[in-house]
Design a protein around this motif. Sequence first.
Motif, PDB file in Angstrom:
ATOM      1  N   THR A   1       0.546  -1.531  -7.259  1.00  0.00           N
ATOM      2  CA  THR A   1       0.286  -1.015  -6.095  1.00  0.00           C
ATOM      3  C   THR A   1      -0.728  -1.909  -5.181  1.00  0.00           C
ATOM      4  O   THR A   1      -1.557  -2.732  -5.901  1.00  0.00           O
ATOM      5  N   GLY A   2      -0.479  -2.216  -3.945  1.00  0.00           N
ATOM      6  CA  GLY A   2      -1.431  -3.122  -3.244  1.00  0.00           C
ATOM      7  C   GLY A   2      -1.257  -4.709  -3.651  1.00  0.00           C
ATOM      8  O   GLY A   2      -0.132  -5.008  -4.083  1.00  0.00           O
ATOM      9  N   ASP A   3      -2.271  -5.104  -3.969  1.00  0.00           N
ATOM     10  CA  ASP A   3      -2.344  -6.541  -4.393  1.00  0.00           C
ATOM     11  C   ASP A   3      -2.931  -6.333  -6.185  1.00  0.00           C
ATOM     12  O   ASP A   3      -3.907  -5.754  -6.356  1.00  0.00           O
TER      13      ASP A   3
ATOM     14  N   ALA B   1      -7.741   7.280  -1.479  1.00  0.00           N
ATOM     15  CA  ALA B   1      -8.451   7.103  -0.204  1.00  0.00           C
ATOM     16  C   ALA B   1      -9.227   5.659  -0.065  1.00  0.00           C
ATOM     17  O   ALA B   1     -10.043   5.557  -1.117  1.00  0.00           O
ATOM     18  N   MET B   2      -9.264   4.926   0.753  1.00  0.00           N
ATOM     19  CA  MET B   2     -10.093   4.033   1.056  1.00  0.00           C
ATOM     20  C   MET B   2     -11.517   4.221   1.981  1.00  0.00           C
ATOM     21  O   MET B   2     -11.139   4.855   3.066  1.00  0.00           O
TER      22      MET B   2
ATOM     23  N   PRO C   1       0.638  -1.133  -0.011  1.00  0.00           N
ATOM     24  CA  PRO C   1       0.200   0.026   0.171  1.00  0.00           C
ATOM     25  C   PRO C   1       0.677   1.296  -0.115  1.00  0.00           C
ATOM     26  O   PRO C   1       0.375   2.367  -0.196  1.00  0.00           O
TER      27      PRO C   1
ATOM     28  N   PHE D   1     -13.131   1.085  -3.118  1.00  0.00           N
ATOM     29  CA  PHE D   1     -11.825   1.708  -3.556  1.00  0.00           C
ATOM     30  C   PHE D   1     -12.534   2.918  -4.592  1.00  0.00           C
ATOM     31  O   PHE D   1     -13.529   2.822  -4.870  1.00  0.00           O
ATOM     32  N   LEU D   2     -11.522   3.649  -5.028  1.00  0.00           N
ATOM     33  CA  LEU D   2     -11.604   4.386  -6.170  1.00  0.00           C
ATOM     34  C   LEU D   2     -12.775   5.372  -6.002  1.00  0.00           C
ATOM     35  O   LEU D   2     -13.290   5.975  -7.179  1.00  0.00           O
TER      36      LEU D   2
ATOM     37  N   LYS E   1      -4.013   7.565   1.915  1.00  0.00           N
ATOM     38  CA  LYS E   1      -2.535   6.995   1.734  1.00  0.00           C
ATOM     39  C   LYS E   1      -2.292   6.074   3.045  1.00  0.00           C
ATOM     40  O   LYS E   1      -1.340   6.396   3.987  1.00  0.00           O
ATOM     41  N   ALA E   2      -2.951   5.294   3.130  1.00  0.00           N
ATOM     42  CA  ALA E   2      -2.699   4.135   4.234  1.00  0.00           C
ATOM     43  C   ALA E   2      -1.346   3.623   4.258  1.00  0.00           C
ATOM     44  O   ALA E   2      -0.807   3.418   3.266  1.00  0.00           O
TER      45      ALA E   2
ATOM     46  N   ILE F   1      -6.496  -6.694  -7.277  1.00  0.00           N
ATOM     47  CA  ILE F   1      -7.738  -5.992  -7.104  1.00  0.00           C
ATOM     48  C   ILE F   1      -7.324  -4.649  -7.925  1.00  0.00           C
ATOM     49  O   ILE F   1      -6.538  -3.743  -7.563  1.00  0.00           O
TER      50      ILE F   1
ATOM     51  N   SER G   1      -2.933  -5.394   0.160  1.00  0.00           N
ATOM     52  CA  SER G   1      -3.558  -4.456  -0.243  1.00  0.00           C
ATOM     53  C   SER G   1      -4.048  -3.181   0.358  1.00  0.00           C
ATOM     54  O   SER G   1      -3.850  -3.574   1.720  1.00  0.00           O
ATOM     55  N   SER G   2      -4.434  -2.051  -0.112  1.00  0.00           N
ATOM     56  CA  SER G   2      -4.826  -0.997   0.581  1.00  0.00           C
ATOM     57  C   SER G   2      -5.940  -1.230   1.578  1.00  0.00           C
ATOM     58  O   SER G   2      -6.146  -0.520   2.632  1.00  0.00           O
TER      59      SER G   2
ATOM     60  N   VAL H   1      -9.851   6.350   4.826  1.00  0.00           N
ATOM     61  CA  VAL H   1      -8.268   6.582   5.088  1.00  0.00           C
ATOM     62  C   VAL H   1      -7.581   6.718   3.808  1.00  0.00           C
ATOM     63  O   VAL H   1      -7.780   6.017   2.745  1.00  0.00           O
TER      64      VAL H   1
END
Length: 259
Positions: free
Chosen positions: A91-93, A231-232, A22, A173-174, A202-203, A96, A121-122, A200
């Motif tokens: 990024t992340g996984d 952000a999530m 993340p 997401f997104l 930029k976790a 996803i 993942s984020s 959240v």
Amino acid sequence: MQTAQSQPESGCHSVVFLGAGPGDPELITLKGRRLLDEADVIVYAGSLVNVALLDGVKAACHDSASLDLEGIMALLAEGYKQGKKVVRLHTGDPAIYGAIREQMQWLDARQIPYEVIPGVSSAFASAAALQVELTVPEVTQTVIFTRQAGRTPVPERESLQKLAAIQASMCIFLSVSLIETVVNDLIAGGYAPETPIAVVEKASWPDQQIVRGRLNTIAALIQESAIRKTAMIVVGPALGEDSTIASKLYDAAFSHEYR
Ligand code: SAH
């Protein structure tokens, strides 16, 4: 999709799709770290991958932010054919919202082999930042990863409004730029207006930001904050502090098999 994975030609190496995690450079797998260090070519998703991960690597690094699919694939294929170790860093996984499917299909069509290495993942980095368990016994045992429809459409049967009826934990997401629509859809779908929700940004990055609220307050809180992207949104009754039900996993009477 591929049926049998092709083998690398002699002197060649499978292209690696790699989950960067993340943001925090320590949140990559050991395998991922090694593959980055050994790579000759790295094509990274520059809009979200933390470039600190690339400090000290010997590879030629290319930011894919301005490239289209053909541009990205040309870099990967060229490196592969030259016998180089090629990493596509997501990024992340990568599974996803990574858009790896079209890249894998492109490689399949040319019999270029690849492997996929997972990442944090984020969604999980956000849950960690919030210090929540997304699966609280007798509250919810389900987590939904989804997004608000935007430029990429979402099938109607899985609209936020429909998913809200399940009352599970959701990682959205997104969608932070569409927070008002998100909130309206979730409430219309059945979440109580007081349902806890958090955003959240930029976790796991040094400038991580958390905004907590309820469905009926969060849109205004986000409006006031500087949070606009990366952000999530995490929402659901599992975020509430009012749950007093403990997991049976650590209950003295419960079999220890899964601890
Ligand atoms: N494959 C990635 C997701 C890529 S889609 C993963 O598994 O995390 C990009 C979206 O992911 C962003 O719009 C945002 O919703 C989320 N995201 C990515 N990195 C994030 C981070 N560090 N903190 C919060 N959300 C993040």
